[in-house]
Design a protein around this motif. Sequence first.
Motif, PDB file in Angstrom:
ATOM      1  N   LEU A  33       0.832  -1.199   0.000  1.00  0.00           N
ATOM      2  CA  LEU A  33       0.000   0.000   0.000  1.00  0.00           C
ATOM      3  C   LEU A  33       0.871   1.255   0.000  1.00  0.00           C
ATOM      4  N   ALA A  34       2.015   1.192   0.660  1.00  0.00           N
ATOM      5  CA  ALA A  34       2.940   2.330   0.668  1.00  0.00           C
ATOM      6  C   ALA A  34       3.369   2.672  -0.762  1.00  0.00           C
ATOM      7  N   LYS A  35       3.679   1.655  -1.570  1.00  0.00           N
ATOM      8  CA  LYS A  35       4.079   1.865  -2.964  1.00  0.00           C
ATOM      9  C   LYS A  35       2.910   2.409  -3.784  1.00  0.00           C
ATOM     10  N   VAL A  36       1.700   1.910  -3.531  1.00  0.00           N
ATOM     11  CA  VAL A  36       0.510   2.408  -4.230  1.00  0.00           C
ATOM     12  C   VAL A  36       0.336   3.896  -3.948  1.00  0.00           C
ATOM     13  N   LYS A  37       0.541   4.299  -2.693  1.00  0.00           N
ATOM     14  CA  LYS A  37       0.408   5.709  -2.335  1.00  0.00           C
ATOM     15  C   LYS A  37       1.454   6.565  -3.057  1.00  0.00           C
ATOM     16  N   GLU A  38       2.663   6.038  -3.195  1.00  0.00           N
ATOM     17  CA  GLU A  38       3.719   6.751  -3.938  1.00  0.00           C
ATOM     18  C   GLU A  38       3.313   6.932  -5.398  1.00  0.00           C
ATOM     19  N   LEU A  39       2.861   5.835  -6.026  1.00  0.00           N
ATOM     20  CA  LEU A  39       2.449   5.885  -7.430  1.00  0.00           C
ATOM     21  C   LEU A  39       1.251   6.810  -7.630  1.00  0.00           C
ATOM     22  N   LEU A  40       0.294   6.743  -6.720  1.00  0.00           N
ATOM     23  CA  LEU A  40      -0.888   7.588  -6.805  1.00  0.00           C
ATOM     24  C   LEU A  40      -0.512   9.064  -6.656  1.00  0.00           C
ATOM     25  N   PRO A  54       2.548  11.185  -0.369  1.00  0.00           N
ATOM     26  CA  PRO A  54       2.054   9.813  -0.169  1.00  0.00           C
ATOM     27  C   PRO A  54       1.632   9.530   1.276  1.00  0.00           C
ATOM     28  N   GLU A  55       2.391  10.062   2.239  1.00  0.00           N
ATOM     29  CA  GLU A  55       2.069   9.793   3.644  1.00  0.00           C
ATOM     30  C   GLU A  55       0.824  10.537   4.131  1.00  0.00           C
ATOM     31  N   SER A  56       0.303  11.472   3.322  1.00  0.00           N
ATOM     32  CA  SER A  56      -0.914  12.187   3.723  1.00  0.00           C
ATOM     33  C   SER A  56      -2.145  11.728   2.941  1.00  0.00           C
ATOM     34  N   LEU A  57      -1.988  10.667   2.146  1.00  0.00           N
ATOM     35  CA  LEU A  57      -3.125  10.135   1.395  1.00  0.00           C
ATOM     36  C   LEU A  57      -3.892   9.122   2.242  1.00  0.00           C
ATOM     37  N   CYS A  58      -5.174   9.364   2.400  1.00  0.00           N
ATOM     38  CA  CYS A  58      -6.073   8.416   3.070  1.00  0.00           C
ATOM     39  C   CYS A  58      -6.865   7.720   1.973  1.00  0.00           C
ATOM     40  N   LEU A  59      -6.808   6.394   1.913  1.00  0.00           N
ATOM     41  CA  LEU A  59      -7.497   5.621   0.881  1.00  0.00           C
ATOM     42  C   LEU A  59      -8.634   4.820   1.501  1.00  0.00           C
ATOM     43  N   PHE A  60      -9.791   4.796   0.803  1.00  0.00           N
ATOM     44  CA  PHE A  60     -10.988   4.147   1.329  1.00  0.00           C
ATOM     45  C   PHE A  60     -11.584   3.191   0.306  1.00  0.00           C
ATOM     46  N   LEU A  61     -11.997   2.023   0.773  1.00  0.00           N
ATOM     47  CA  LEU A  61     -12.715   1.056  -0.058  1.00  0.00           C
ATOM     48  C   LEU A  61     -14.126   1.571  -0.326  1.00  0.00           C
ATOM     49  N   PRO A  62     -14.801   1.039  -1.361  1.00  0.00           N
ATOM     50  CA  PRO A  62     -16.170   1.482  -1.660  1.00  0.00           C
ATOM     51  C   PRO A  62     -17.127   1.374  -0.464  1.00  0.00           C
ATOM     52  N   ALA A  63     -16.926   0.392   0.391  1.00  0.00           N
ATOM     53  CA  ALA A  63     -17.795   0.222   1.564  1.00  0.00           C
ATOM     54  C   ALA A  63     -17.472   1.232   2.662  1.00  0.00           C
ATOM     55  N   GLY A  64     -16.396   2.014   2.490  1.00  0.00           N
ATOM     56  CA  GLY A  64     -16.072   3.056   3.453  1.00  0.00           C
ATOM     57  C   GLY A  64     -14.900   2.779   4.367  1.00  0.00           C
ATOM     58  N   GLY A  65     -14.419   1.538   4.407  1.00  0.00           N
ATOM     59  CA  GLY A  65     -13.298   1.210   5.278  1.00  0.00           C
ATOM     60  C   GLY A  65     -11.996   1.794   4.763  1.00  0.00           C
ATOM     61  N   GLU A  66     -11.182   2.311   5.674  1.00  0.00           N
ATOM     62  CA  GLU A  66      -9.903   2.910   5.276  1.00  0.00           C
ATOM     63  C   GLU A  66      -8.837   1.823   5.117  1.00  0.00           C
ATOM     64  N   LEU A  67      -8.049   1.946   4.061  1.00  0.00           N
ATOM     65  CA  LEU A  67      -6.898   1.069   3.853  1.00  0.00           C
ATOM     66  C   LEU A  67      -5.767   1.641   4.704  1.00  0.00           C
ATOM     67  N   LYS A  68      -5.384   0.934   5.780  1.00  0.00           N
ATOM     68  CA  LYS A  68      -4.493   1.524   6.779  1.00  0.00           C
ATOM     69  C   LYS A  68      -3.100   0.917   6.829  1.00  0.00           C
ATOM     70  N   ASP A  69      -2.981  -0.386   6.663  1.00  0.00           N
ATOM     71  CA  ASP A  69      -1.703  -1.061   6.864  1.00  0.00           C
ATOM     72  C   ASP A  69      -0.855  -0.948   5.600  1.00  0.00           C
ATOM     73  N   THR A  70       0.101  -0.030   5.611  1.00  0.00           N
ATOM     74  CA  THR A  70       0.913   0.241   4.415  1.00  0.00           C
ATOM     75  C   THR A  70       1.887  -0.881   4.087  1.00  0.00           C
ATOM     76  N   THR A  71       2.037  -1.857   4.982  1.00  0.00           N
ATOM     77  CA  THR A  71       2.939  -2.980   4.697  1.00  0.00           C
ATOM     78  C   THR A  71       2.245  -4.080   3.907  1.00  0.00           C
ATOM     79  N   GLN A  72       0.915  -4.085   3.892  1.00  0.00           N
ATOM     80  CA  GLN A  72       0.181  -5.131   3.174  1.00  0.00           C
ATOM     81  C   GLN A  72       0.157  -4.849   1.673  1.00  0.00           C
TER      82      GLN A  72
END
Length: 152
Positions: A33-40, A54-72
Amino acid sequence: ALEGLWYNATIVFSRKSCSSCSVQLEIDTRVSLAKVKELLSLKLQDQLSLSLAPESLCLFLPAGGELKDTTQTVTQLGVCTGESVTFENGVPLAPDEFSLRVLDLRMRDISVEEGGAAGVSVVVSVKDSVAALYDGVADKKGLARGAFRLRT
């Protein structure tokens, strides 16, 4: 070469507060997820002239849950090709934190019920106690801790 196609995913990232602010990324689902944030972050700067770290991007799934664990990885987070992920600028939650929206406060001493837009958002950690949740709501609403109750 075929292996790259197997792990390739196309994901649309849209800004919550701006329906016309979206970009499409083709990524390897094995990246973190950390790499996705960099690319985004790079894509947003390139296509929309949005400068978001990248470290200030908050990403959310369609159901509303935040993608939090940048190591996954993208796969571990359950993001699939064709999925739409929303983003906002802010302070992402840590993996052990959750954002709760308290919509109903019932006052014990006053017969007032607050809800809807009058609710309060509180960030709590799984390490926090229920007392910490009450303290957070009391601080946000300027109430005595015993003046209200929370219920599920």
